[in-house]
Design a protein around this motif. Structure first.
Motif, PDB file in Angstrom:
ATOM      1  N   VAL A 147      10.549  33.099  82.281  1.00  0.00           N
ATOM      2  CA  VAL A 147      11.969  33.474  82.242  1.00  0.00           C
ATOM      3  C   VAL A 147      12.209  34.490  81.118  1.00  0.00           C
ATOM      4  CG1 VAL A 147      14.286  32.599  81.694  1.00  0.00           C
ATOM      5  CG2 VAL A 147      12.813  31.332  83.278  1.00  0.00           C
ATOM      6  N   ALA A 148      11.653  34.186  79.936  1.00  0.00           N
ATOM      7  CA  ALA A 148      11.852  35.071  78.784  1.00  0.00           C
ATOM      8  C   ALA A 148      11.179  36.423  79.011  1.00  0.00           C
ATOM      9  CB  ALA A 148      11.319  34.400  77.517  1.00  0.00           C
ATOM     10  N   GLN A 149       9.960  36.371  79.547  1.00  0.00           N
ATOM     11  CA  GLN A 149       9.221  37.621  79.769  1.00  0.00           C
ATOM     12  C   GLN A 149       9.922  38.512  80.783  1.00  0.00           C
ATOM     13  OE1 GLN A 149       5.458  35.865  80.729  1.00  0.00           O
ATOM     14  NE2 GLN A 149       4.903  35.564  78.580  1.00  0.00           N
ATOM     15  N   GLN A 150      10.561  37.901  81.784  1.00  0.00           N
ATOM     16  CA  GLN A 150      11.210  38.660  82.845  1.00  0.00           C
ATOM     17  C   GLN A 150      12.650  39.016  82.493  1.00  0.00           C
ATOM     18  OE1 GLN A 150       9.665  39.715  85.537  1.00  0.00           O
ATOM     19  NE2 GLN A 150       7.748  38.594  85.311  1.00  0.00           N
ATOM     20  N   GLY A 151      13.161  38.435  81.408  1.00  0.00           N
ATOM     21  CA  GLY A 151      14.530  38.725  81.017  1.00  0.00           C
ATOM     22  C   GLY A 151      15.588  38.068  81.899  1.00  0.00           C
ATOM     23  N   TRP A 152      15.219  36.994  82.600  1.00  0.00           N
ATOM     24  CA  TRP A 152      16.202  36.267  83.396  1.00  0.00           C
ATOM     25  C   TRP A 152      17.018  35.352  82.481  1.00  0.00           C
ATOM     26  CZ3 TRP A 152      11.535  34.162  86.562  1.00  0.00           C
ATOM     27  CH2 TRP A 152      10.992  35.186  87.355  1.00  0.00           C
ATOM     28  N   ASP A 153      18.154  34.856  83.023  1.00  0.00           N
ATOM     29  CA  ASP A 153      18.897  33.821  82.298  1.00  0.00           C
ATOM     30  C   ASP A 153      18.233  32.462  82.486  1.00  0.00           C
ATOM     31  OD1 ASP A 153      20.965  35.517  81.359  1.00  0.00           O
ATOM     32  OD2 ASP A 153      21.950  35.427  83.311  1.00  0.00           O
ATOM     33  N   GLU A 154      17.735  32.215  83.677  1.00  0.00           N
ATOM     34  CA  GLU A 154      17.024  30.973  83.986  1.00  0.00           C
ATOM     35  C   GLU A 154      16.078  31.259  85.146  1.00  0.00           C
ATOM     36  OE1 GLU A 154      15.851  28.109  84.039  1.00  0.00           O
ATOM     37  OE2 GLU A 154      17.038  26.568  83.035  1.00  0.00           O
ATOM     38  N   GLY A 155      15.216  30.295  85.444  1.00  0.00           N
ATOM     39  CA  GLY A 155      14.252  30.470  86.518  1.00  0.00           C
ATOM     40  C   GLY A 155      14.316  29.310  87.494  1.00  0.00           C
ATOM     41  N   LEU A 156      14.229  29.639  88.768  1.00  0.00           N
ATOM     42  CA  LEU A 156      14.242  28.592  89.800  1.00  0.00           C
ATOM     43  C   LEU A 156      12.803  28.223  90.145  1.00  0.00           C
ATOM     44  CD1 LEU A 156      16.072  26.911  91.697  1.00  0.00           C
ATOM     45  CD2 LEU A 156      15.700  28.684  93.432  1.00  0.00           C
ATOM     46  N   LEU A 157      12.533  26.932  90.142  1.00  0.00           N
ATOM     47  CA  LEU A 157      11.203  26.429  90.484  1.00  0.00           C
ATOM     48  C   LEU A 157      11.212  25.931  91.912  1.00  0.00           C
ATOM     49  CD1 LEU A 157      10.817  24.623  87.090  1.00  0.00           C
ATOM     50  CD2 LEU A 157       9.156  26.286  87.940  1.00  0.00           C
ATOM     51  N   LEU A 158      10.215  26.350  92.663  1.00  0.00           N
ATOM     52  CA  LEU A 158      10.091  25.961  94.065  1.00  0.00           C
ATOM     53  C   LEU A 158       8.981  24.934  94.227  1.00  0.00           C
ATOM     54  CD1 LEU A 158      10.178  29.515  95.715  1.00  0.00           C
ATOM     55  CD2 LEU A 158      12.104  28.001  95.184  1.00  0.00           C
ATOM     56  N   SER A 159       9.084  24.142  95.270  1.00  0.00           N
ATOM     57  CA  SER A 159       7.992  23.238  95.617  1.00  0.00           C
ATOM     58  C   SER A 159       6.825  24.049  96.187  1.00  0.00           C
ATOM     59  CB  SER A 159       8.468  22.218  96.660  1.00  0.00           C
ATOM     60  OG  SER A 159       8.606  22.862  97.907  1.00  0.00           O
ATOM     61  N   THR A 160       5.709  23.393  96.413  1.00  0.00           N
ATOM     62  CA  THR A 160       4.559  24.089  97.001  1.00  0.00           C
ATOM     63  C   THR A 160       4.893  24.563  98.420  1.00  0.00           C
ATOM     64  OG1 THR A 160       3.718  21.920  97.618  1.00  0.00           O
ATOM     65  CG2 THR A 160       2.798  22.908  95.638  1.00  0.00           C
ATOM     66  N   ARG A 161       5.943  23.988  99.018  1.00  0.00           N
ATOM     67  CA  ARG A 161       6.399  24.470 100.340  1.00  0.00           C
ATOM     68  C   ARG A 161       7.551  25.456 100.214  1.00  0.00           C
ATOM     69  NH1 ARG A 161       6.360  18.594 103.463  1.00  0.00           N
ATOM     70  NH2 ARG A 161       4.126  18.223 103.189  1.00  0.00           N
ATOM     71  N   ARG A 162       7.723  25.974  99.016  1.00  0.00           N
ATOM     72  CA  ARG A 162       8.757  26.973  98.720  1.00  0.00           C
ATOM     73  C   ARG A 162      10.175  26.470  99.003  1.00  0.00           C
ATOM     74  NH1 ARG A 162       7.265  31.546  96.809  1.00  0.00           N
ATOM     75  NH2 ARG A 162       9.018  32.817  97.505  1.00  0.00           N
ATOM     76  N   GLN A 163      10.396  25.205  98.657  1.00  0.00           N
ATOM     77  CA  GLN A 163      11.747  24.660  98.701  1.00  0.00           C
ATOM     78  C   GLN A 163      12.323  24.678  97.280  1.00  0.00           C
ATOM     79  OE1 GLN A 163       9.861  21.193  99.938  1.00  0.00           O
ATOM     80  NE2 GLN A 163      10.614  21.236 102.052  1.00  0.00           N
ATOM     81  N   PRO A 164      13.563  25.133  97.097  1.00  0.00           N
ATOM     82  CA  PRO A 164      14.163  25.132  95.759  1.00  0.00           C
ATOM     83  C   PRO A 164      14.262  23.706  95.232  1.00  0.00           C
ATOM     84  CG  PRO A 164      15.542  26.345  97.347  1.00  0.00           C
ATOM     85  CD  PRO A 164      14.477  25.644  98.130  1.00  0.00           C
ATOM     86  N   LEU A 165      13.834  23.497  93.980  1.00  0.00           N
ATOM     87  CA  LEU A 165      13.879  22.157  93.399  1.00  0.00           C
ATOM     88  C   LEU A 165      14.813  22.070  92.196  1.00  0.00           C
ATOM     89  CD1 LEU A 165      10.147  20.993  93.584  1.00  0.00           C
ATOM     90  CD2 LEU A 165      12.018  20.498  95.166  1.00  0.00           C
ATOM     91  N   GLU A 166      14.596  22.931  91.221  1.00  0.00           N
ATOM     92  CA  GLU A 166      15.413  22.883  90.008  1.00  0.00           C
ATOM     93  C   GLU A 166      15.105  24.110  89.164  1.00  0.00           C
ATOM     94  OE1 GLU A 166      14.150  19.211  88.186  1.00  0.00           O
ATOM     95  OE2 GLU A 166      12.389  20.122  87.262  1.00  0.00           O
ATOM     96  N   ALA A 167      15.905  24.328  88.118  1.00  0.00           N
ATOM     97  CA  ALA A 167      15.595  25.374  87.148  1.00  0.00           C
ATOM     98  C   ALA A 167      14.759  24.757  86.021  1.00  0.00           C
ATOM     99  CB  ALA A 167      16.881  25.992  86.624  1.00  0.00           C
ATOM    100  N   THR A 168      14.357  25.563  85.049  1.00  0.00           N
ATOM    101  CA  THR A 168      13.435  25.032  84.031  1.00  0.00           C
ATOM    102  C   THR A 168      14.058  23.892  83.238  1.00  0.00           C
ATOM    103  OG1 THR A 168      14.074  26.533  82.243  1.00  0.00           O
ATOM    104  CG2 THR A 168      12.387  27.324  83.765  1.00  0.00           C
ATOM    105  N   SER A 169      15.377  23.979  82.971  1.00  0.00           N
ATOM    106  CA  SER A 169      16.013  22.892  82.215  1.00  0.00           C
ATOM    107  C   SER A 169      17.384  22.542  82.789  1.00  0.00           C
ATOM    108  CB  SER A 169      16.133  23.273  80.737  1.00  0.00           C
ATOM    109  OG  SER A 169      16.970  24.378  80.589  1.00  0.00           O
ATOM    110  N   MET A 170      17.603  22.877  84.052  1.00  0.00           N
ATOM    111  CA  MET A 170      18.885  22.567  84.688  1.00  0.00           C
ATOM    112  C   MET A 170      18.636  22.187  86.147  1.00  0.00           C
ATOM    113  SD  MET A 170      21.271  25.643  83.102  1.00  0.00           S
ATOM    114  CE  MET A 170      22.790  24.699  83.071  1.00  0.00           C
TER     115      MET A 170
END
Lengths: 270, 270
Positions: A147-170
């Motif tokens: 997230v920091a390297q890319q300059g995003w505000d937050e990052g969305l984490l996907l499951s191995t099946r590319r389903q949205p799960l959560e952000a890094t701390s939200m």
């Protein structure tokens, strides 16, 4: 409070933690939910459970250290010292730690206009202790670096099946035509069941809203009317952007943000 | 050496460790491999690398503390203190810790007749830091508890596709008709690349043996002539039993066990 370097919390991440937001008047409105998740994690790990009064004393010590400022008390409970290698000792004395920090700095603009998210490259793998806030958090550390390297505000984490799960701390919510949606982390066997997520789910349902909890492909987010992230420290923040997709900040999300902030700050403003 | 409770090693398991066997004369024959894996983990995590002399000094301090007894020196390197939540600080001072322990107790019978293994129930999920010996080891703690509860000597961890990967604290080798086999942990994206596993692979190949590294279904183990486990502290231990399957202790495994023990104890016996 220096820590024994042989503590299993350090050796293996053998423990759990909670970050509890505290109001100016020393209240922590989500404490019961934090405590329940903490005990759940300890039970699953087979760690001896400190008494409620021990936990309360640690929280109180943190609140006292904040000295009337709103802030965050972090509580950590580990299995303690001992054992041969990975094998826990027959009976260990759990370690209970507290520390304080100021509230995180999200800018006025981020609060008003929402966050720009990126898609984290590494999937969030299933986890035998999914749901709990245990001390094995390297996946989040790695994702937060991205997230920091890319300059995003937050990052969305996907499951191995590319389903949205959560952000890094939200945790994630989305608004669809006739319902709110949140990812079914238990079904995914991954992620952290946020106490704010649980609070909002219950509050929305109590208010007559429909909240659906299941797993959906990433592409379905595009058809959402709006998205927001939440956690127990910052409350609710709208999502304005994820990769190339954009959403408006919905009036309903703004309302939720405001009522959550009031709730977290204590009904009597500090 | 008390530890700062805000150390990220405790907070997130943000670090790596090595358990180094030391001979009575203070030598550690696998040190170069331990050091290489440790640096590899630090680099992948983006943790500042302590100098070789700093690591050597920590190892030497442990060796001195052993006082001429053969034993184990455990080295831990964490990212240190700092950062806001999961985000590492721009520049942190890594924490370097050492501690000592005696050699683990495997009975004469276990050494001679081999180990009885069970199949751990929870699969070993992929891991963004697979291969390295990082401080996120709850899967191993959970599995080791299962081993103790079931009364096994060790437990075999399978991938989500039920491929044998490793034991809770040892790597797996099997003997087939015309080759040795070891699981391809890199392909699985899970597990720890053991330094003893690497040493044995190289030693066997150097001796003209064929060592195949790939992923195989659990059922294929049944057709193996013999199995053994290894790690850098205990060396080689044969497997006599896994669930309902039995194997003899092969003469070739006994030889490997003996030569490894000689290697680990130092060529001049302590």
């Amino acid at each position: 409070m220096p820590l024994d370097p042989r503590d299993r919390g350090l050796a293996y991440g053998d423990g759990v933690f909670e970050t509890v937001r505290v109001t100016a008047s020393g209240k922590s409105p989500l404490w019961a939910r934090h405590r329940a998740r903490l005990y759940g994690g300890l039970q699953t790990l087979g760690i001896a459970q400190p008494s409620e009064s021990t936990l309360q004393a640690a929280l109180d010590a943190g609140v006292a250290a904040l000295g009337g400022e709103p802030g965050v008390v972090k509580l950590t409970v580990t299995r303690g010292v001992g054992g041969r290698g990975y094998l826990p000792p027959q009976s260990a004395q759990p370690t209970v730690l507290w520390q304080t920090s100021t509230l995180p700095e999200w800018s006025e603009r981020q609060r008003r206009e929402g966050l720009a998210l990126g898609l984290c490259q590494t999937p969030l793998y299933p986890d035998p202790l999914a749901g709990y806030k245990h001390l094995n958090r390297l996946a989040q550390v790695m994702a937060r670096r991205e997230v920091a390297q890319q300059g995003w505000d937050e990052g969305l984490l996907l499951s191995t099946r590319r389903q949205p799960l959560e952000a890094t701390s939200m945790n994630l919510f989305a608004r669809f035509a006739d319902h709110w949606w949140m990812p079914d982390l238990a079904a995914a066997g991954a992620g952290v069941e946020g106490v704010m997520q649980g609070h909002l789910r219950d509050t929305l349902r109590h208010g007559g809203e429909k909240v659906v909890c299941d797993l959906r492909p990433l592409s379905q987010l595009r058809t959402a009317e709006g998205l927001f992230l939440c956690n127990s420290v910052v409350g609710v923040l709208a999502v304005r952007k994820l990769a190339q997709w954009h959403w408006p900040v919905l009036a309903s999300v703004r309302e939720l943000q405001q009522s959550t902030e009031t709730f977290l700050a204590g009904s009597l403003k500090g």
